[in-house]
Design a protein around this motif. Structure first.
Motif, short mmCIF file in Angstrom:
data_model
loop_
_atom_site.label_atom_id
_atom_site.label_comp_id
_atom_site.label_asym_id
_atom_site.label_seq_id
_atom_site.Cartn_x
_atom_site.Cartn_y
_atom_site.Cartn_z
N PRO A 4 0.81 -1.23 0.00
CA PRO A 4 0.00 0.00 0.00
C PRO A 4 0.83 1.27 0.00
CG PRO A 4 -0.09 -1.09 2.12
CD PRO A 4 0.60 -2.02 1.21
N LEU B 274 -3.16 4.77 -6.24
CA LEU B 274 -4.13 4.42 -7.26
C LEU B 274 -5.54 4.40 -6.70
CD1 LEU B 274 -2.04 1.55 -8.81
CD2 LEU B 274 -2.30 3.89 -9.64
N ALA B 275 -5.61 4.09 -5.43
CA ALA B 275 -6.95 4.02 -4.83
C ALA B 275 -7.43 5.37 -4.35
CB ALA B 275 -6.94 3.04 -3.66
N LEU C 65 -1.03 2.76 -2.96
CA LEU C 65 -2.28 3.33 -2.45
C LEU C 65 -2.75 4.51 -3.28
CD1 LEU C 65 -4.11 2.54 -0.22
CD2 LEU C 65 -3.04 4.22 1.24
N TRP D 267 -10.81 6.73 -5.52
CA TRP D 267 -11.90 5.92 -5.00
C TRP D 267 -12.21 6.28 -3.56
CZ3 TRP D 267 -12.02 2.26 -1.05
CH2 TRP D 267 -13.18 1.46 -0.99
N VAL D 268 -11.11 6.46 -2.78
CA VAL D 268 -11.28 6.81 -1.37
C VAL D 268 -11.95 8.16 -1.24
CG1 VAL D 268 -10.04 7.42 0.72
CG2 VAL D 268 -9.36 5.40 -0.55
N ARG E 157 -15.55 7.91 -1.98
CA ARG E 157 -16.27 7.23 -0.92
C ARG E 157 -16.49 8.13 0.27
NH1 ARG E 157 -18.17 2.17 0.09
NH2 ARG E 157 -18.20 0.97 -1.82
#
Lengths: 101, 166, 615
Positions: free
Chosen positions: C468, C474-475, C472, C478-479, C482
């Motif tokens: 991560p 890359l996410a 991380l 998305w985070v 959210r």
């Protein structure tokens, strides 16, 4: 009012004597004096309140009973004193420390 | 005139009673004390008569003076062999007894003031007949009890003082 | 799994119970202890994943009082009059993500400690405390009210104290633990007062109810509450001026530093503010405070980190600095970005601490000056260390790059002048990152120990965390989504400048530092080194301004109040009793007439009472 004062004074003197005197006979005599105070007041009141025959005499009866009681008490007390004094040969209060015997 | 006599008599008797009481309380001499007691008792008797209770006065003289006082004298004579008439000086404080006695009697006098309003000698009272009716009537119980008390006292005296000396 | 989601309080209670069990019975089954303890973080992870899956995809809000809840419920704790203090839970995206962090790092730390703490006499106590910490942190995160948050807050503070002072025979460790506890306590007082004001104003501490009633409160109240909550966060997250405890906290075992003082507890401050965001949204003054504090901590921490020779202390100051970044992001209102950086930081800083632990365990020293050339003896550690450090410095395409630049972007957009300090911080971050790498892994060995690679267990955790730390980023979008925010593309210019600065710092460090003799940064910085490495004398300031007067006051209290007043009263009363007893006993002398006198006096007094008073 003067009667009240006199009888209270007698009572007070008797009380003082009871508290102060060192000899037993003196204390007993003071007790008799104490008894005399209220007796006087009682009689005086009895003579004043409600002159109908019945209630005026209650005072008399009570006073008589007081006399009787006082006499009995004095007699017993003096007998005790004599008995004790014969043992310890003293009438001073301080010497009468033993209860037994 | 009658007023003066009455008042004077009252105060005379009062004087006698007080002097007698004071002597009993204060004197060191035992004989003087007995004398004081006698004076007070006689004064009391006088008061009883003054208030019209003749029988009572007589009873008091007989019982108190004639009985109790004699008893006291006898006791004195029997007992005061060694330390006759000389109770020693105490060193303890007399303040408390003085305060107690004076205070209590003053307080009582104060509290009994309402009674004083009722005092009004009338000179009329009952005689022996009325007295006996009283004693055998409403005061029968007290009368009997007094008798019983005398009996008990007699027994006790015999038990305590009677018998052998040792 | 769904059962766990429905009853997340299980995940709070189980680790605590396990902690007690381990503490009581662990000594009979020492080998099994870590595995028992690991049940806690595993449960946390399961809950986190299950909750994230359970939240409907479109629902992006993080406020549990609107929609996207995985689960919620409550039970009454106690009621005071009409107000009821309930213990409830509410798991939403924010919670789930935080739980993900907590669970992962806690699990990795427990596995790592299998090797690191092997042979330590406090083995059982260690795992019991780690388990307790897991439960407490979960409580903090999962609760539905400020009350549960505070409960967890205090508990993690206590665990931190116990774990910093783990090797309690060392006086420095004990002192550090006390210092940490007291400093965070200062912040906690602010938090408590803030919660009190909040309760008085709204009558409740439940998040949902508080936020619903926020609109009816006067602005001054909201500002007060926000400021006080900020004080609490500043204490817990070791921001200026309550930062002094974190470097000292390095006295604890290194895995503890990784878990508590890099990834989770210090992040609780950021979490608090994120959780209570509507309050901060309505209080611009508090946000300014956060920005100021964050910027000072960011730059100051980086400066001091440059001047550290102890690898752990360097990482500690680095943590202060990175947390400062998060606070700055909060200060400009970009709380989702702050949280994103929190997650990334947990990954790479946790990684760095564990890697440092690996290095310390192998080479036997914490001093960078005694290390050197470790890349040959510890290849795996070297690689993961590189990943961590690069992520820290913000090298693309690692996680740190995305989150850090997002912060820089946000601050630049709202306050360009202030963001300059953050750019300076970036340069310094690159500097100390490379310097420490060179000193530890390159150049020739200066110390006299010999190093070996760590055990497979330890290495595995390092690798797991490296993932991560690297990926991380890359996410990130998305985070952000959210969390209810709007992911924006990073501004290229800002990112370019940031990366350039970091590289510049790194190159400078490489050139200036050789580790030998005079060619060291320490020597070259000359007179600046000492004050910088000592934290600019802030500790001494605190000691002089706070500690000494308070100790003196306490001593005076002891000398005067305790000795004279209290002891005097106690002994004095004894004296009085004795005197009184003596005086009264003189009445009892056997003299009957004296008794009679007393009786007569008493009767007189009683009669007087009835005559004059009784009416």
């Amino acid at each position: 009012m003067s009667l009240v004062l006199v009888s209270c004074a007698i009572f007070g003197l008797g009380l003082y004597g009871t508290l102060v005197r060192r000899d037993i006979i003196g204390i007993l005599a003071s007790i008799e004096v104490m008894l005399g105070g209220p007796q006087l007041l009682l009689v005086g009141l009895g003579a004043s309140i409600d002159h109908s025959a019945g209630s005026a005499l209650n005072a008399q009866g009570i006073a008589l009973v007081i006399i009787v009681v006082a006499a009995a008490e004095a007699a017993v007390g003096l007998a005790l004193v004599v008995a004790v004094a014969r043992r310890t040969r003293s009438t001073r209060l301080d010497d009468l420390t033993e209860v037994k015997g | 005139m009658r007023e003066i006599v009455t008042n004077g008599l009252f105060w005379l008797l009062a004087l006698g009673a007080l002097v007698g009481a004071g002597t009993v309380a204060l004197t060191r001499d035992v004989m003087r004390m007995a004398l004081g007691l006698g004076v007070m008792l006689l004064a009391l008797a006088g008061f009883f008569a003054y208030y019209g209770f003749g029988f009572l006065a007589l009873a008091e003289v007989f019982v108190y003076v004639g009985g109790v006082l004699i008893l006291v004298l006898f006791a004195i004579m029997l007992v005061h062999r060694t330390t006759a008439g000389r109770p020693e000086l105490e060193s303890r404080s007399r303040i408390a007894p003085i305060v107690a006695a004076a205070g209590l009697s003053a307080l009582l006098a104060f509290m009994l003031q309402p009674a004083a309003a009722l005092l009004e000698p009338t000179g009329v009272a009952g005689g022996p007949a009325a007295l006996s009716r009283l004693l055998l009537g409403p005061m029968l119980l007290a009368f009997e009890a007094a008798g019983a008390l005398l009996l008990i006292a007699l027994v006790v005296i015999v038990a305590v003082g009677g018998g052998e000396a040792e | 799994m769904s059962a766990l989601v429905a009853a997340p309080w299980v995940v709070v209670v189980v680790p605590v119970i396990l902690a007690v069990l381990i503490g009581a019975l662990g000594k009979y089954a020492k080998a099994a202890v870590p595995w028992i303890a690991m049940v806690g973080p595993v449960a946390v992870l399961v809950l986190a994943v299950a909750s994230l899956l359970a939240i409907p995809d479109g629902a992006g809000s993080t406020q549990p009082w609107t929609s996207a809840l995985a689960s919620h419920g409550s039970m009454t704790w106690f009621a005071v009059g009409e107000t009821v203090i309930a213990l409830g839970w509410a798991v939403d995206t924010l919670t789930a993500l935080m739980l993900l962090v907590v669970g992962t790092v806690a699990l990795m730390v427990m596995v790592f400690s299998l090797g690191y703490m092997a042979g330590d006499p406090g083995w059982v106590r260690y795992y019991a405390l780690l388990s307790l910490f897991t439960g407490s942190m979960t409580l903090l995160v999962v609760g539905s009210s400020f009350a549960t948050l505070f409960l967890g807050w205090e508990l993690v503070g206590a665990c931190s104290y116990l774990l910093i002072g783990f090797w309690y025979e060392k006086p420095s460790a004990v002192a550090a633990a006390v210092k940490a506890f007291l400093t965070t306590r200062l912040g906690d007082v602010g938090l408590l007062v803030g919660l009190g004001v909040l309760w008085k104003a709204t009558g409740t501490l439940e998040y949902a109810d508080v936020m619903a009633r926020l609109g009816s409160l006067p602005a001054s109240t909201i500002m007060t509450v926000a400021l006080l909550l900020a004080v609490g966060a500043i204490g817990k997250s070791a921001q200026f001026p309550l930062h002094i405890w974190l470097p000292d906290a390095m006295e604890g075992p290194t895995p503890v530093s990784a878990l508590i003082h890099a990834a989770t507890m210090v992040a609780a401050g950021v979490f608090l503010i994120a959780r209570a965001w509507p309050i901060f949204e309505a209080a611009p003054g508090a946000r300014t405070l956060l920005l100021a504090v964050g910027v000072i901590s960011a730059l100051g921490g980086a400066v001091i980190a440059v001047a550290q020779n102890d690898i752990k202390k360097m990482l500690a100051y680095s943590t202060i600095s990175q947390l400062g970044l998060m606070f700055a992001a909060l200060g400009v209102g970009a709380w989702e970005i702050a949280f994103l950086h929190l997650v990334a930081h947990a990954a790479f800083k946790g990684l760095l601490f564990l890697a440092a632990g690996s290095v310390i365990h192998s080479s036997g020293t914490q001093d960078l000056r005694e290390m050197g050339g470790l890349r040959r003896e510890m290849p795996v550690t070297f690689v993961v260390w590189l990943v961590g450090v690069a992520s820290l410095a913000g090298v693309p395409p690692l996680a740190g790059f995305f989150s850090k630049d997002a912060v820089l972007d946000a601050v630049w957009l709202s306050n360009p002048a202030v963001s300059l300090t953050l750019f300076a911080m970036t340069l310094l971050t690159g500097f100390y990152a490379v310097r420490s790498t060179k000193l530890a892994f390159f150049s020739t060995r200066r110390g006299d120990g010999h190093a070996h690679e760590s055990t497979p267990a330890m290495l595995t955790t390092l690798v797991v965390l490296a993932v991560p730390a690297a990926a991380l980023g890359l996410a990130g979008p998305w985070v952000t989504e959210r969390l209810g925010g709007h992911p924006e593309a990073l501004s290229l210019s800002v990112s370019a400048v940031a990366v350039a600065l970091a590289v510049l710092g790194g190159v400078a460090a490489w050139a200036l530092e050789t580790g030998e003799g005079e060619a060291t940064v320490q020597h070259r910085l000359g007179p600046v080194w000492t004050p910088a490495s000592g934290g600019f004398g802030f500790d001494a300031l605190v000691r002089g301004a706070v500690v000494t007067p308070v100790s003196a006051a306490c001593r005076m209290l002891w000398a005067i109040v305790d000795r004279f007043v209290i002891d005097g009263a106690v002994e004095g009363s004894a004296l009085v009793a004795r005197w009184l007893g003596g005086a009264v006993s003189r009445l009892q002398n056997g003299d009957g007439q004296r008794y009679a006198t007393v009786v007569a006096l008493a009767v007189m007094l009683m009669l007087a009472a009835t005559a004059f008073v009784g009416r």
